[in-house]
Design an enzyme around this catalytic site. Sequence first.
Site, PDB file in Angstrom:
ATOM      1  N   PRO A  32       0.848  -1.195   0.000  1.00 59.13           N
ATOM      2  CA  PRO A  32       0.000   0.000   0.000  1.00 59.13           C
ATOM      3  C   PRO A  32       0.893   1.258   0.000  1.00 59.13           C
ATOM      4  O   PRO A  32       1.464   1.612   1.029  1.00 59.13           O
ATOM      5  CB  PRO A  32      -0.813  -0.120   1.288  1.00 59.13           C
ATOM      6  CG  PRO A  32      -0.069  -1.077   2.146  1.00 59.13           C
ATOM      7  CD  PRO A  32       0.831  -1.919   1.292  1.00 59.13           C
ATOM      8  N   ASP A  39       5.681   2.504   2.480  1.00 57.40           N
ATOM      9  CA  ASP A  39       4.779   1.377   2.712  1.00 57.40           C
ATOM     10  C   ASP A  39       3.935   1.722   3.939  1.00 57.40           C
ATOM     11  O   ASP A  39       4.448   1.757   5.065  1.00 57.40           O
ATOM     12  CB  ASP A  39       5.639   0.117   2.950  1.00 57.40           C
ATOM     13  CG  ASP A  39       4.802  -1.144   3.112  1.00 57.40           C
ATOM     14  OD1 ASP A  39       3.608  -1.025   3.461  1.00 57.40           O
ATOM     15  OD2 ASP A  39       5.359  -2.239   2.907  1.00 57.40           O
ATOM     16  N   HIS A  40       2.658   1.936   3.685  1.00 55.68           N
ATOM     17  CA  HIS A  40       1.804   2.431   4.775  1.00 55.68           C
ATOM     18  C   HIS A  40       1.534   1.362   5.832  1.00 55.68           C
ATOM     19  O   HIS A  40       1.015   1.653   6.909  1.00 55.68           O
ATOM     20  CB  HIS A  40       0.486   2.957   4.190  1.00 55.68           C
ATOM     21  CG  HIS A  40      -0.133   4.063   4.998  1.00 55.68           C
ATOM     22  ND1 HIS A  40       0.333   4.432   6.247  1.00 55.68           N
ATOM     23  CD2 HIS A  40      -1.185   4.869   4.746  1.00 55.68           C
ATOM     24  CE1 HIS A  40      -0.421   5.418   6.719  1.00 55.68           C
ATOM     25  NE2 HIS A  40      -1.338   5.700   5.830  1.00 55.68           N
ATOM     26  N   ARG A  41       1.891   0.117   5.541  1.00 51.60           N
ATOM     27  CA  ARG A  41       1.766  -0.910   6.581  1.00 51.60           C
ATOM     28  C   ARG A  41       2.804  -0.691   7.677  1.00 51.60           C
ATOM     29  O   ARG A  41       2.634  -1.115   8.812  1.00 51.60           O
ATOM     30  CB  ARG A  41       2.000  -2.310   5.979  1.00 51.60           C
ATOM     31  CG  ARG A  41       0.944  -2.737   4.996  1.00 51.60           C
ATOM     32  CD  ARG A  41       1.346  -4.026   4.319  1.00 51.60           C
ATOM     33  NE  ARG A  41       2.595  -3.886   3.582  1.00 51.60           N
ATOM     34  CZ  ARG A  41       3.201  -4.878   2.936  1.00 51.60           C
ATOM     35  NH1 ARG A  41       2.671  -6.089   2.947  1.00 51.60           N
ATOM     36  NH2 ARG A  41       4.325  -4.681   2.272  1.00 51.60           N
ATOM     37  N   ILE A  53       4.874   2.485   7.808  1.00 54.42           N
ATOM     38  CA  ILE A  53       5.159   3.889   8.110  1.00 54.42           C
ATOM     39  C   ILE A  53       3.858   4.686   8.120  1.00 54.42           C
ATOM     40  O   ILE A  53       3.064   4.604   7.178  1.00 54.42           O
ATOM     41  CB  ILE A  53       6.146   4.446   7.053  1.00 54.42           C
ATOM     42  CG1 ILE A  53       7.485   3.719   7.188  1.00 54.42           C
ATOM     43  CG2 ILE A  53       6.312   5.948   7.191  1.00 54.42           C
ATOM     44  CD1 ILE A  53       8.374   3.849   5.975  1.00 54.42           C
TER      45      ILE A  53
END
Length: 458
Positions: A258, A430-432, A434
Amino acid sequence: MSTIDVKVPDIGDFKDVPVIQVQVKPGDTVKAEDPLVTLESDKATIDIPSPRSGTVLEVKVKVGDRVSEGRPLVALEAADEAVSGPRASRPPAPPRFSPVGAARTPEAVPVPVVAPPPASAPRPPHLSPRVPSPPALTPRGSVPGVADAPPFAARLDTGPTRTAHASPSVRRLARELGVDLSLVTPSGPKGRLLKEDVERFVREAVTQRAAPVRGGGLEVLPWPDIDFAKYGPIEVVERSRVQRSSAANLARNWVMIPHVTQFEEADVTELEALRTRLNEAKQGPKVTLLAFVMKAAAAALRRFPTFNASLRGEDLVVKRFFHLGFAADTPHGLVVPVVRDVDQKGVHALAQELAELAQKAREGKLTPVELSGGTFSISSLGGLGGTAFTPIINAPEVAILGVSKAVTRPVWDGRQFAPRLMLPLSLSYDHRVIDGAAAARFTSHLRELLEDLRRVLL
Ligand code: COA
């Protein structure tokens, strides 16, 4: 016992063909027909088989060497066999050609743009057939053509098996792709299986893997299959191995991570003045902005270790070293050479290494070591133009910095507009791993470092 020098046989028009894999080492015992060395031309991979059974005495080439007809490859001590005539002069077995793009072992492939997924990376879901009749797939790796994937095996859950009638080249293709020919529907005369039948089978299999799955997976439609020639003249251009490999890796990264991109702008007026002074002094290699950005990025990564990390299952592996990859545009496609221990190097050393690695990248001479071990990547399009872009993360890294072209424009300094050189930065993360707030802190800190590089020392 006799010694045979196995040489590059007549391989048609191919000359200076790169060795992409050496499959034996001194001391190995081989059987006649076992592949010794693999070459790859633009059009085909060529296995050079052993002409006889025996023991490998010496390997005379290494990966990356370029060879033509007659070049000795391997010295072989041939086992005794009942043969007529002098053994050493026995003609070599014919080389085996296969199309470029067939799945191969990882070391046979120019290292892809991104590293292979970690062992714990989620596997593609097992897909059930939508209707009972088509074959169910048992995926063992990723999509065929992906550099780091072994061929997948396909099997039919039910239904009769057939005896397949196919030429050796079709059988070889099927073997390489892991396709059981008895499952493929023939379309040739008298029920013969054609290359196209195998390719269609694989295409359908892949499409099914991408087919909708209830409760998860990618609910995507099959790729449109359009006969463009119906609408006008077309040209089909074969893409290089690097291009196909990077396409597969980029697609995986785009789909599985993501992405969010945070934009920032750094005032590099002072930095540019320093760069100009350094280059005018001519006391080292030419310094481009990228060397400074790299230095600043390593300092920012030290301050924000989460950006210098990789997901492994549920855990985050934080790396305490700073090896930074940079995207290099080459005639063969996009590659990402890695500069090691950026935090421990000065700007001149970095500029030198960047120039050398970029040159090797363009010449296709990078070694696997130079293409691996990266912890964070930078993609600089600053020399080319553009105001911003959203780079794709280089898995298993968790962030990548895009650098666009610095331009001078009026900036309000609180009292007046002043001409300042502004450098656009785009950080995809990577929004998982950060959060948006962390990304904003990281890019703000990076901006501060670029605006006053002395802060790197702090
Ligand atoms: N803003 C303004 N000018 C810039 C700049 C920036 N951000 N970055 C570089 N330049 C200038 C350089 O100073 C140089 O100008 P000069 O010769 O007048 O000094 C010129 O642009 C060319 O620089 P370049 O040769 O590209 O050097 P580099 O160190 O900046 O970049 C590579 C080296 C290998 C990264 C670069 O050549 C490259 O391949 N970039 C493409 C990367 C890519 O394709 N990314 C997309 C991945 S999807």
